[in-house]
Write an enzyme that holds these catalytic residues in place. Sequence first.
Site, short mmCIF file in Angstrom:
data_model
loop_
_atom_site.label_atom_id
_atom_site.label_comp_id
_atom_site.label_asym_id
_atom_site.label_seq_id
_atom_site.Cartn_x
_atom_site.Cartn_y
_atom_site.Cartn_z
N ASP A 17 47.22 13.94 -22.99
CA ASP A 17 46.60 13.38 -24.19
C ASP A 17 45.31 14.13 -24.50
O ASP A 17 44.43 14.27 -23.64
CB ASP A 17 46.28 11.90 -23.99
CG ASP A 17 47.52 11.03 -24.03
OD1 ASP A 17 48.56 11.49 -24.53
OD2 ASP A 17 47.46 9.88 -23.54
N GLY A 44 53.96 4.76 -18.48
CA GLY A 44 53.86 4.43 -17.06
C GLY A 44 52.63 5.00 -16.41
O GLY A 44 52.02 4.36 -15.54
N VAL A 255 44.39 3.49 -28.45
CA VAL A 255 45.33 4.21 -27.61
C VAL A 255 45.38 3.58 -26.22
O VAL A 255 44.35 3.38 -25.57
CB VAL A 255 44.94 5.70 -27.49
CG1 VAL A 255 45.87 6.43 -26.54
CG2 VAL A 255 44.96 6.35 -28.85
N ASP A 259 49.61 -0.50 -22.96
CA ASP A 259 49.86 -0.12 -21.57
C ASP A 259 48.89 -0.83 -20.64
O ASP A 259 49.25 -1.27 -19.55
CB ASP A 259 49.72 1.40 -21.40
CG ASP A 259 50.70 2.19 -22.25
OD1 ASP A 259 51.80 1.67 -22.51
OD2 ASP A 259 50.35 3.30 -22.67
#
Length: 316
Positions: A17, A44, A255, A259
């Site tokens: 990223d 993940g 972002v 997760d």
Amino acid sequence: MQTKADVVTLTANPALDIATSVAKVESVNKLRCEAPRFDPGGGGINVARVVHRLGGSTLAVFPSGGPTGQRLAGLLQDAGVPTRPIAVAEDTRESFNITDRGDGAEYRFILPGPHLTEAELGQCLDAALDAAHAGGFLVVSGSLPPGAPTTVIGDLARRAKAAGLRLVVDTWGPTLAAALEAGVHLIKPNLRELSDHLDRALPDMDTRMAACRELIAAGRTEMVALSLSEQGAMLVTAEEAWSVPAAPIKPASTVGAGDSFLAGLVWALGQGREPRDALRFAAASGAATLLSPGTELCHRDDVFRLVEQIEPSRLG
């Protein structure tokens, strides 16, 4: 090298990223960027990063190809996150997050990623199953590599169940359907993904809770963590259901918030916390990520500060 972990994550299509900003996003003209920030990314991998920050036992399994893959693996190593990279022939992808400093808008550009051979993908699945212990969590999050059959998730689910693992899936479309067909421990769809899977609208809390319970009653999953964006989130089991509102935070970046939510949830469940309390840590982890710029994710101190402010509501 760490051999087993309480929370093993499998990221089949990771990314390096890259986050930066420009004064204004516009066409034609060259856009002069600020110095970039580089972070290891993919669903993940982000889960493993947050579980590690919370003090949990974790290990990230992912394919690693070319210089990009080496850099991604090196960043995880620098952060102290235990990893098991699987060497593949094609280069690991990059993704780009650009913030317009004028209006604060974020622009996210996601590349497709490498094609994995059947043998390479199989090595990733085998490594993830081998790293998890009976009763532990195996988290599969993010997209599959281009061209990979969705059936691999169903096969993984059956193998995980046979090994006594708690499989957690955060994906969408045919891949989610394949996982549910085989049966999993927990899924984390957003409202659109769940609605698309069931092919019907879910306009209110009652219909959403009923939809989650429908999947649970059919044996498709034991728990559903449903992301509702600006309306917060729900956690539903056969016995109870809880909701939390969205955090009143102006995000520095969105972002990795989903997760991080999943990481906080799995970490808390792994600590033996009840669903209500686990949802508090999930919401706090997602909210704390909103405070961090670019692709930095959340910090432990922020999570433990915010969790004290979160009070779930009982739905049923």
